[in-house]
Design a protein around this motif. Structure first.
Motif, short mmCIF file in Angstrom:
data_model
loop_
_atom_site.label_atom_id
_atom_site.label_comp_id
_atom_site.label_asym_id
_atom_site.label_seq_id
_atom_site.Cartn_x
_atom_site.Cartn_y
_atom_site.Cartn_z
N ILE A 147 -9.01 -0.48 1.18
CA ILE A 147 -7.97 -1.15 1.95
C ILE A 147 -8.42 -1.51 3.37
O ILE A 147 -8.10 -2.59 3.88
CB ILE A 147 -6.67 -0.31 1.98
N TYR A 169 0.84 -1.20 0.00
CA TYR A 169 0.00 0.00 0.00
C TYR A 169 0.87 1.24 0.00
O TYR A 169 1.80 1.33 0.80
CB TYR A 169 -0.93 0.00 1.22
N PRO A 170 0.56 2.25 -0.86
CA PRO A 170 -0.35 2.14 -1.99
C PRO A 170 -0.03 0.91 -2.83
O PRO A 170 1.05 0.36 -2.74
CB PRO A 170 -0.09 3.43 -2.77
N SER A 171 -0.95 0.53 -3.68
CA SER A 171 -0.82 -0.71 -4.42
C SER A 171 0.42 -0.69 -5.30
O SER A 171 0.98 0.36 -5.60
CB SER A 171 -2.05 -0.96 -5.29
N GLU A 203 -5.75 2.42 -2.86
CA GLU A 203 -7.00 1.68 -3.00
C GLU A 203 -8.00 2.11 -1.92
O GLU A 203 -7.68 2.11 -0.73
CB GLU A 203 -6.74 0.17 -2.92
#
Length: 961
Positions: free
Chosen positions: A662, A651-653, A659
């Motif tokens: 999450i 995260y972030p992806s 996302e």
């Protein structure tokens, strides 16, 4: 005019490059009114932190270094005779100044783009050659993390190669260093490997053993002849790993000459400071028949498209990013910078110098043994190199006290004392030790004639174990022994490599930001470099303060209860975090929980680490926008609810998006009894805005060599500490030599208690000088810079994924797949960027045929514009191919990179100009970086694998040396 006498320079303005005017201009291009608006539109409100981080006020660079001097003084640098794998060294000044302290070497990236990495690749090839020469083996890699983890990698390679699938036992000599045995225990558990720890002279080698491991010289210093042991092992199809002291191999018969299948160890003695545990480059050497099972990076010789000598990383299909859960290792970070230093140490000294150093160490050890025998001390090692062993009974306490009074440390190990000498030991040190040992027996130096004893020192290494074979015979090790020659050699290699000194390196997922000089300076202070990791705690107050502060600060940044600073690489942190989760489940009786859910977009180390932790991997889908498919995740969590161990999520992806779902994703995992492991690779988009704990993660590793400014070093060092929620803290890694304070700790994942402790100083400095506000602004500007590039490039290259409001996080993916229809590959773009003076962004990860771009907060607008201008110009070159203006085969992209030899050749038969090839934009001519070779031929190199410096007659002399 009023004067501001309270003015204090802010380090934040040095680290974050865009100024107010540039920021305003960039925001206009993006289409938002303010930086706050951009952040609000990019980072979901439900994960934003409710209050600023509670960190100490930011210090100026001047203030920080002054304060750190006070902290450093709390470390007491006594003379160390502890040994146990860590020794004091003399770092050649020419190497310290021109490599260790030189951003031209330490800001380079891993050499995936070989054409602009030839200098570092040559230095690593030298390292491999040095290792092969000294060990007597056939193929070596370009370094591993430390000696203990190298031994663990060897054990797993032996396990993977076993012919008898039922063989689950592994013999380990009881005289292997305890920290190594500790790591072997950690790695053995998930695979059900049974460690048989015992005496190599009495153990029965049976068919249920798939391998064996011994130390040479042994942990307490004895030099054994293992040849008969090796012969019996081979008769039983048991492969033998030898953990060997590289310095001793200048005098001892190499393991490759008496039956070793694998030889591992550390190169720390070759000019790398102890640094309270690291970083140091381990080595790994084996037989050529095992090359495709060997962990880590291998540098190989090949040719470029013009059939000139070239180098590149070989056999990459073995690596975790290709093989994922089928990989034999999860190694992602090596120790390139330290391996380069060790190889240069061998280059500077040559065989004659290395042998002389080894002979002095051995000679002084013999002298000390002889002198102490005069006082009635019985030395227990019959054959030894540098380490003496004594059982001193009631004299232990007085010897301990007197040694401390004289400011030196011995190794007190149960009923024994060992004394290990090193490169720095001199005759006056022997006198001091003898004086102390004499005092506790009421004797003095006058009772012996030390000077006469010194004149009659002879080796105690038996003839059959004395080295007779030559080593370091290649010209590279025999040409650079004066400092002028060495300096010029180092600089000649440095000139072949592109680093952050030249231009931005916009590698997605790798965060190549500023490594500030002030952050780097303390690493070479003797108060930090000269400490043994097992030094008594009362001598390590400075380090304990740094470690405690860093633990508190990183805990605040992540929202976790505590950190473990032991993992010495990102992938090591992944593995440690998963092992902590495993221990938590098993402590609760949930031995069945072994399912790891991993999104299809995950980094290759994720499934490799999960497999190493004994987990079964279930891949979850991503939707067309690159987000985790929540419905699929929920279904698989429900299906495997009873056995769910964890989710591994970035995260972030990995696609560069915050996302929105999450928190829901983490809740789903928790509802089914699982834990959430968060990969911290993209932490540079979180700090100060959100945190792993607030999102719902239970454990997360941090890449200190990304977010927290430790440099990449051309492929290492790295650091991957893990943070854990309160319920997981009791299971954080422990250590067999140093008490880490947790009864339920998993055994060690790295050889030293606090990993590569000396480079923790870099992250400590970064956080201390940035403060909460500065760190938060760094995150905001990383997001700003990424979205500025997105805004400038998205009309030229499709950007694959974006958040709900059309923004990316701190990185983005440029889609280059459509160009393939008219013959242009993403690799062509990467190579062409070299002609514009740039290192390519991350190629074909996480999506094949794409470029993942991450600019970081440290790049100014004009550098972002240079990069964008280059990418747009390349897009126009692609358009020329598409329209037919340029030939599909003979064009600037397919022929890139263009070397100075090609450009200045008398014959120029290209359908485009030399100007177009070499100086495609005006700025390039002002500061041209020339790739030193043309496009490298990977296929040729793998087909004719050469992983050491080739015989000189095969190539031009000056190319190699």
């Amino acid at each position: 005019m009023k004067l501001n006498v309270a003015y204090k320079e802010q380090f934040e303005t040095r680290h974050i490059a865009p100024n107010e005017q540039d920021t305003e201009s960039m925001l206009k291009i993006i289409g938002v009114a303010s930086l706050a608006e951009l952040i609000d539109q990019t980072v979901p409100k439900n994960i934003r932190l409710k209050k600023p981080m509670a960190l100490p006020a930011a210090k100026s660079e001047y203030e920080y270094l002054n304060k750190l001097r006070q902290t450093a003084s709390k470390n007491k640098v006594f003379k160390s005779y502890i040994g146990q794998g860590y020794y004091d060294v003399i770092v050649p000044a020419v190497i310290q100044r021109n490599i260790l302290e030189n951003p031209g070497w330490y800001t380079q990236y891993t050499p995936y783009q070989a054409e602009i990495s030839q200098g570092r690749l040559q230095a690593l090839l030298n390292f491999q050659t040095m290792v092969l020469d000294l060990t007597g083996m056939q193929i070596a890699n370009a370094s591993l993390l430390d000696e203990g983890t190298a031994a663990a990698e060897a054990m797993f390679m032996q396990y993977s190669l076993r012919k008898n699938a039922e063989a689950k036992s592994y013999f380990v000599s009881e005289e292997v260093f305890p920290q190594t045995i500790d790591i072997l225990k950690t790695r053995a558990q998930p695979y059900g490997i049974k460690l048989i720890i015992g005496n190599h002279k009495t153990v029965a080698l049976t068919d249920d053993l798939f391998g064996a491991l011994v130390q040479y010289p042994a942990g307490h210093g004895e030099v054994y002849n293992y040849k008969a042991f090796a012969d019996i092992a081979h008769q039983k199809n048991i492969k033998l790993t030898v953990v060997a002291d590289l310095m001793s191999l200048a005098l001892l018969t190499p393991p490759g000459e008496w039956g070793a299948d694998i030889v591992v160890g550390t190169t720390q003695r070759f000019g790398i400071p102890m640094g309270f545990g690291g970083p140091h480059a381990a080595y790994f050497a084996t037989k050529e028949e095992y090359k495709r099972s060997m962990p880590g990076r291998i540098i190989g010789v090949t040719i470029d498209k013009h059939e000139n000598y070239a180098l590149r990383m070989a056999l990459q299909t073995r690596e975790q990013h290709i093989r994922r859960d089928k990989a034999t290792s999860n190694i992602c970070t090596a120790q390139a910078l330290l391996a380069i230093m060790a190889g240069m140490y061998a280059t500077y000294h040559g065989a004659k110098g290395i042998k002389a150093i080894a002979e002095r160490i051995h000679g002084l050890t013999v002298l000390l043994s002889t002198a102490l025998a005069e006082f009635g001390y019985k030395q227990l090692n019959e054959n030894y190199f540098d380490t003496l062993k004594y059982a001193v009974g009631d004299l232990t306490n007085p010897l301990h006290s007197e040694s401390l009074n004289n400011e030196f440390n011995l190794n007190f190990d149960g009923e024994f004392i060992t004394i290990s000498l090193d490169e720095t030991t001199r005759l006056h040190d022997i006198e001091t030790i003898v004086k102390v040992f004499g005092k506790v027996k009421a004797k003095t130096l006058h009772d012996i004639d030390l000077e006469s004893l010194a004149k009659n020192v002879e080796s105690v290494i038996p003839t059959e174990l004395q080295r007779t074979s030559s080593f370091l015979t290649h010209p590279v090790f025999n040409k650079h022994h004066s400092e002028h020659e060495m300096l010029r050699y180092i600089k000649s290699l440095e000139a072949k490599d592109l680093s952050l000194c030249h231009s931005m390196i916009a590698l997605g997922s790798c965060t190549m930001k500023l490594n500030a000089t002030t952050e780097m300076i303390p690493v070479t202070w003797p108060e930090f470099g000269g400490l043994h990791p097992f030094a008594p705690v009362h001598q390590t107050g400075g380090y304990m303060q740094i470690i405690a502060e860093l633990n508190d600060w990183l805990s605040e940044i992540t929202g976790f209860a505590a950190m473990s600073l032991q993992p010495n690489a990102g992938a090591q942190g992944e593995y440690a975090g998963l092992m902590v989760i495993r221990a938590y489940h098993q402590d609760r009786g949930d031995f069945n929980r072994n399912i790891a859910l991993i999104p299809s977009s995950a980094h290759g180390t994720n499934p490799a680490s999960a497999a190493m932790a004994g987990m079964k991997i279930i891949v979850t889908k991503c939707d067309e926008k690159g987000n985790i498919d929540v419905a699929d995740l929920r279904a698989k969590a429900e299906e495997h609810s009873a056995n769910l161990s964890c989710l591994m999520v970035t995260y972030p992806s990995t696609h560069g998006v915050f996302e929105e779902s999450i928190i829901e994703i983490c809740e789903i995992i928790h509802q089914h009894g699982g834990q959430v492991y968060m990969d911290g690779a993209n932490m540079n988009a979180q700090v100060g805005l959100t945190s792993p704990a607030s999102i719902g993660a239970d454990v997360c590793h941090l890449n200190l060599h990304k977010t927290f400014c430790i440099p990449h070093g051309g492929g290492g060092p790295g650091m991957g500490p893990i943070g854990a929620a309160a319920h997981l803290v009791p299971y954080l890694p422990g250590h067999s030599v140093v008490d880490m304070g947790n009864e339920k700790s998993i055994s060690a994942v790295s050889a030293a208690p606090w990993g590569s402790a000396s480079i923790l100083l870099i992250s400590h400095a970064y956080i201390a000088m940035m403060g909460a506000k500065g760190l938060t602004n760094a995150t905001k500007y990383a997001i700003l810079n990424a979205n500025y590039i997105k805004a400038r490039l998205e009309s030229h290259y499709p950007v694959l994924y974006a958040g709900a409001n059309g923004h990316c996080a701190h990185e983005m993916i440029l889609d280059c797949r459509s160009f393939k229809t008219f013959g242009i590959e993403v690799t062509d773009i990467a190579k062409r960027l070299m002609d514009y003076g740039f290192h390519a962004p991350t190629v074909s990860f996480p999506v094949a045929g794409t470029l993942m771009v991450e600019p970081t907060e440290s790049e100014p607008k004009h550098e972002l514009d240079r990069f964008c201008d280059a990418m747009i110009a390349i897009r126009n070159e692609i358009a020329d191919v598409e329209s037919g203006l340029s030939d599909k085969i003979d064009n600037p992209l397919k022929n890139a990179p263009h070397t100075v030899a090609v450009i200045t050749d008398n014959d120029w038969d290209k359908p485009y100009t030399r100007q177009k090839a070499a100086f495609p934009l005006p700025y390039v001519a002002l500061n041209k970086f020339w790739p030193s070779v043309g496009r490298v031929n990977d296929t040729y190199g793998d087909r004719t694998l050469i992983c050491s410096c080739p015989p000189i007659e095969e190539y031009e002399f000056d190319v190699l040396v």
